[in-house]
Write a protein that holds these residues in place. Structure first.
Motif, mmCIF file in Angstrom:
data_model
loop_
_atom_site.group_PDB
_atom_site.id
_atom_site.type_symbol
_atom_site.label_atom_id
_atom_site.label_comp_id
_atom_site.label_asym_id
_atom_site.label_seq_id
_atom_site.Cartn_x
_atom_site.Cartn_y
_atom_site.Cartn_z
ATOM 1 N N HIS A 7 2.142 11.840 11.760
ATOM 2 C CA HIS A 7 0.750 11.390 11.879
ATOM 3 C C HIS A 7 0.048 11.365 10.525
ATOM 4 N N ASN A 8 0.362 12.306 9.659
ATOM 5 C CA ASN A 8 -0.240 12.343 8.326
ATOM 6 C C ASN A 8 0.141 11.105 7.514
ATOM 7 N N VAL A 9 1.427 10.744 7.500
ATOM 8 C CA VAL A 9 1.829 9.572 6.711
ATOM 9 C C VAL A 9 1.324 8.275 7.348
ATOM 10 N N ILE A 10 1.214 8.251 8.665
ATOM 11 C CA ILE A 10 0.649 7.068 9.341
ATOM 12 C C ILE A 10 -0.801 6.877 8.918
ATOM 13 N N LYS A 11 -1.529 7.984 8.832
ATOM 14 C CA LYS A 11 -2.924 7.924 8.381
ATOM 15 C C LYS A 11 -2.982 7.431 6.936
ATOM 16 N N GLN A 12 -2.085 7.952 6.078
ATOM 17 C CA GLN A 12 -2.071 7.549 4.665
ATOM 18 C C GLN A 12 -1.847 6.049 4.501
ATOM 19 N N VAL A 13 -1.017 5.455 5.350
ATOM 20 C CA VAL A 13 -0.704 4.030 5.210
ATOM 21 C C VAL A 13 -1.587 3.154 6.101
ATOM 22 N N ASP A 14 -2.607 3.754 6.703
ATOM 23 C CA ASP A 14 -3.610 3.032 7.483
ATOM 24 C C ASP A 14 -3.015 2.282 8.684
#
Length: 174
Positions: free
Chosen positions: A64-71
């Motif tokens: 979820h963190n990397v998904i948030k980072q890549v919008d």
């Protein structure tokens, strides 16, 4: 050559004055590579981000963190099966921008210190290209970023920009 997969014909690559070939495995373990040719499995979004892990070993908070980072949070939240949505062979069921951002998310999931982007916007429309470049620009706060691009004018956020001209490396201002 930057990934250490090939050796230079002349000279050496030094980091802090040390030849990378003296510690190539350690150096390579710190690298993340995002290709212009995105490779995706005919699997779920989650599996494509946490590429090598079995489902029960995937850290969903990290995903979820990397998904948030890549919008990609809104897009994934609007999918019927969310992270379990299949992308199809080579990502046939998703857009070019979504493919590229999933590739970046997969690389971020591994948490490399150095990220190499090889023509990261070559197959994207201008709006998506801007989003991806903004994402990369934001990453430079926490990672060493190397971008290979034919579009030097799009790299104005870079600290240094070089051109290879007739085999010579020259620093330029963009």
């Amino acid at each position: 050559i930057l990934t250490g997969l090939l050796s230079p014909n002349k000279g050496v690559i030094l980091i802090d004055g040390v030849n990378i070939n003296n510690y190539i495995k350690e150096y390579q373990s710190k690298l993340g590579y995002v290709s212009q040719s995105v490779v995706l499995l005919d699997e779920s979004i989650k599996k494509n981000i946490a590429f090598e892990l079995e489902d029960d070993k995937i850290d969903l908070n990290k995903v979820h963190n990397v998904i948030k980072q890549v919008d990609l949070t809104d897009w994934i939240n609007n999918l019927e099966t969310g992270l379990d949505t299949g992308v199809g062979e080579q990502g046939i069921q998703i857009s070019g921008g979504q493919k590229q951002r999933l590739s970046i998310a997969s690389t971020l999931f591994k948490n490399p210190e150095i990220m190499i982007f090889d023509e990261p916007t070559s197959a994207l429309d201008e709006d998506t290209e801007t989003k991806v470049l903004n994402l990369i620009s934001n990453l430079k706060r926490e990672k060493t970023i190397i971008i290979i691009s034919h579009k030097a004018s799009k790299l104005n956020f870079c600290d240094k920009t070089y051109v290879v001209d007739k085999g010579n490396l020259k620093e330029i201002n963009v």
